[in-house]
Motif scaffolding. Structure first.
Motif, PDB file in Angstrom:
ATOM      1  N   SER A  61       0.823  -1.214   0.000  1.00 37.57           N
ATOM      2  CA  SER A  61       0.000   0.000   0.000  1.00 37.57           C
ATOM      3  C   SER A  61       0.857   1.265   0.000  1.00 37.57           C
ATOM      4  O   SER A  61       0.465   2.280  -0.594  1.00 37.57           O
ATOM      5  CB  SER A  61      -0.960  -0.001   1.186  1.00 37.57           C
ATOM      6  OG  SER A  61      -0.239  -0.062   2.410  1.00 37.57           O
ATOM      7  N   ASP A  62       2.013   1.237   0.631  1.00 40.61           N
ATOM      8  CA  ASP A  62       2.903   2.403   0.622  1.00 40.61           C
ATOM      9  C   ASP A  62       3.400   2.690  -0.794  1.00 40.61           C
ATOM     10  O   ASP A  62       3.440   3.840  -1.230  1.00 40.61           O
ATOM     11  CB  ASP A  62       4.107   2.177   1.542  1.00 40.61           C
ATOM     12  CG  ASP A  62       3.705   2.078   3.002  1.00 40.61           C
ATOM     13  OD1 ASP A  62       2.816   2.846   3.436  1.00 40.61           O
ATOM     14  OD2 ASP A  62       4.278   1.232   3.712  1.00 40.61           O
ATOM     15  N   TYR A  63       3.785   1.638  -1.514  1.00 39.73           N
ATOM     16  CA  TYR A  63       4.253   1.814  -2.889  1.00 39.73           C
ATOM     17  C   TYR A  63       3.116   2.271  -3.802  1.00 39.73           C
ATOM     18  O   TYR A  63       3.315   3.097  -4.695  1.00 39.73           O
ATOM     19  CB  TYR A  63       4.903   0.532  -3.415  1.00 39.73           C
ATOM     20  CG  TYR A  63       6.169   0.215  -2.670  1.00 39.73           C
ATOM     21  CD1 TYR A  63       7.325   0.962  -2.883  1.00 39.73           C
ATOM     22  CD2 TYR A  63       6.211  -0.809  -1.735  1.00 39.73           C
ATOM     23  CE1 TYR A  63       8.496   0.693  -2.180  1.00 39.73           C
ATOM     24  CE2 TYR A  63       7.375  -1.083  -1.033  1.00 39.73           C
ATOM     25  CZ  TYR A  63       8.511  -0.330  -1.255  1.00 39.73           C
ATOM     26  OH  TYR A  63       9.660  -0.592  -0.556  1.00 39.73           O
ATOM     27  N   MET A  64       1.915   1.757  -3.562  1.00 36.41           N
ATOM     28  CA  MET A  64       0.780   2.167  -4.385  1.00 36.41           C
ATOM     29  C   MET A  64       0.399   3.620  -4.141  1.00 36.41           C
ATOM     30  O   MET A  64       0.032   4.330  -5.077  1.00 36.41           O
ATOM     31  CB  MET A  64      -0.426   1.251  -4.143  1.00 36.41           C
ATOM     32  CG  MET A  64      -0.300  -0.111  -4.774  1.00 36.41           C
ATOM     33  SD  MET A  64       0.019  -0.074  -6.571  1.00 36.41           S
ATOM     34  CE  MET A  64      -1.377   0.844  -7.189  1.00 36.41           C
ATOM     35  N   ARG A  65       0.505   4.085  -2.923  1.00 34.72           N
ATOM     36  CA  ARG A  65       0.211   5.500  -2.639  1.00 34.72           C
ATOM     37  C   ARG A  65       1.158   6.396  -3.431  1.00 34.72           C
ATOM     38  O   ARG A  65       0.748   7.400  -4.017  1.00 34.72           O
ATOM     39  CB  ARG A  65       0.332   5.793  -1.151  1.00 34.72           C
ATOM     40  CG  ARG A  65      -0.798   5.244  -0.331  1.00 34.72           C
ATOM     41  CD  ARG A  65      -0.495   5.399   1.161  1.00 34.72           C
ATOM     42  NE  ARG A  65      -1.488   4.747   1.951  1.00 34.72           N
ATOM     43  CZ  ARG A  65      -2.420   5.392   2.650  1.00 34.72           C
ATOM     44  NH1 ARG A  65      -2.477   6.706   2.627  1.00 34.72           N
ATOM     45  NH2 ARG A  65      -3.296   4.717   3.355  1.00 34.72           N
ATOM     46  N   ARG A  66       2.430   6.028  -3.460  1.00 34.47           N
ATOM     47  CA  ARG A  66       3.421   6.782  -4.234  1.00 34.47           C
ATOM     48  C   ARG A  66       3.088   6.711  -5.727  1.00 34.47           C
ATOM     49  O   ARG A  66       3.126   7.713  -6.436  1.00 34.47           O
ATOM     50  CB  ARG A  66       4.809   6.212  -3.973  1.00 34.47           C
ATOM     51  CG  ARG A  66       5.911   6.862  -4.773  1.00 34.47           C
ATOM     52  CD  ARG A  66       7.273   6.217  -4.419  1.00 34.47           C
ATOM     53  NE  ARG A  66       8.321   6.766  -5.242  1.00 34.47           N
ATOM     54  CZ  ARG A  66       8.752   6.222  -6.381  1.00 34.47           C
ATOM     55  NH1 ARG A  66       8.222   5.101  -6.839  1.00 34.47           N
ATOM     56  NH2 ARG A  66       9.718   6.787  -7.075  1.00 34.47           N
ATOM     57  N   VAL A 100       0.179   6.125  -7.242  1.00 30.45           N
ATOM     58  CA  VAL A 100      -1.043   6.853  -7.601  1.00 30.45           C
ATOM     59  C   VAL A 100      -0.773   8.354  -7.682  1.00 30.45           C
ATOM     60  O   VAL A 100      -1.282   9.033  -8.577  1.00 30.45           O
ATOM     61  CB  VAL A 100      -2.187   6.517  -6.623  1.00 30.45           C
ATOM     62  CG1 VAL A 100      -3.368   7.454  -6.798  1.00 30.45           C
ATOM     63  CG2 VAL A 100      -2.618   5.065  -6.798  1.00 30.45           C
ATOM     64  N   LYS A 101       0.049   8.866  -6.781  1.00 30.47           N
ATOM     65  CA  LYS A 101       0.412  10.290  -6.851  1.00 30.47           C
ATOM     66  C   LYS A 101       1.111  10.592  -8.175  1.00 30.47           C
ATOM     67  O   LYS A 101       0.836  11.614  -8.811  1.00 30.47           O
ATOM     68  CB  LYS A 101       1.321  10.666  -5.686  1.00 30.47           C
ATOM     69  CG  LYS A 101       0.614  10.731  -4.364  1.00 30.47           C
ATOM     70  CD  LYS A 101       1.599  11.023  -3.245  1.00 30.47           C
ATOM     71  CE  LYS A 101       0.917  10.911  -1.901  1.00 30.47           C
ATOM     72  NZ  LYS A 101       1.860  11.074  -0.782  1.00 30.47           N
ATOM     73  N   CYS A 124      -1.396  10.507 -11.151  1.00 28.97           N
ATOM     74  CA  CYS A 124      -2.302  11.657 -11.208  1.00 28.97           C
ATOM     75  C   CYS A 124      -1.686  12.869 -11.890  1.00 28.97           C
ATOM     76  O   CYS A 124      -2.412  13.767 -12.314  1.00 28.97           O
ATOM     77  CB  CYS A 124      -2.765  12.024  -9.803  1.00 28.97           C
ATOM     78  SG  CYS A 124      -3.931  10.823  -9.122  1.00 28.97           S
ATOM     79  N   GLU A 166      -4.321   0.906 -11.058  1.00 25.82           N
ATOM     80  CA  GLU A 166      -3.868   2.107 -11.747  1.00 25.82           C
ATOM     81  C   GLU A 166      -4.702   2.367 -13.009  1.00 25.82           C
ATOM     82  O   GLU A 166      -5.050   3.511 -13.305  1.00 25.82           O
ATOM     83  CB  GLU A 166      -2.382   1.984 -12.093  1.00 25.82           C
ATOM     84  CG  GLU A 166      -1.497   2.041 -10.867  1.00 25.82           C
ATOM     85  CD  GLU A 166      -0.105   1.500 -11.076  1.00 25.82           C
ATOM     86  OE1 GLU A 166       0.752   1.743 -10.202  1.00 25.82           O
ATOM     87  OE2 GLU A 166       0.156   0.813 -12.101  1.00 25.82           O
TER      88      GLU A 166
END
Length: 103
Positions: free
Chosen positions: A50-55, A57-58, A61, A81
């Motif tokens: 989840s930490d890697y996915m948060r990065r 997704v930013k 965007c 994504e």
């Protein structure tokens, strides 16, 4: 020139599939495309998915295109994504299709 995010499978693959991400980024940059890749700038692999996915997704965007590597359909992250890109009117396109259109 468009800005693209590279999406593809990583988890469970040798070297997290980074070589495929690096190769795609190089090919796109040679065509003059601005590239953001989740495989670049990561120095450790000790965080949660989840930490890697948060990065990721930013990064996504900030882009005009979500460029998908082969095998993206089997990746939970790449599918997410793709869904996010669709919801935000970011164009989803497979790498080969984009490369062909840039020739």
């Amino acid at each position: 020139m468009p800005k693209v995010y590279i999406s593809g499978p990583m988890s469970g693959l040798p070297k997290y599939n980074y070589p495929a991400f690096y190769e795609a980024a190089m090919q796109l940059r040679l065509k003059g495309v601005e590239v953001l890749s989740p495989a670049e700038g990561t120095v450790t692999r000790d965080k949660m998915w989840s930490d890697y996915m948060r990065r990721a997704v930013k990064m996504l965007c900030d882009c005009d295109f979500n460029v998908r590597l082969p095998g993206w359909q089997e990746s939970r992250g790449a599918r997410l994504e793709t869904e996010i890109a669709s919801a935000l009117d970011i164009i989803n396109i497979d790498l080969e299709e984009l490369l062909e259109s840039l020739e």
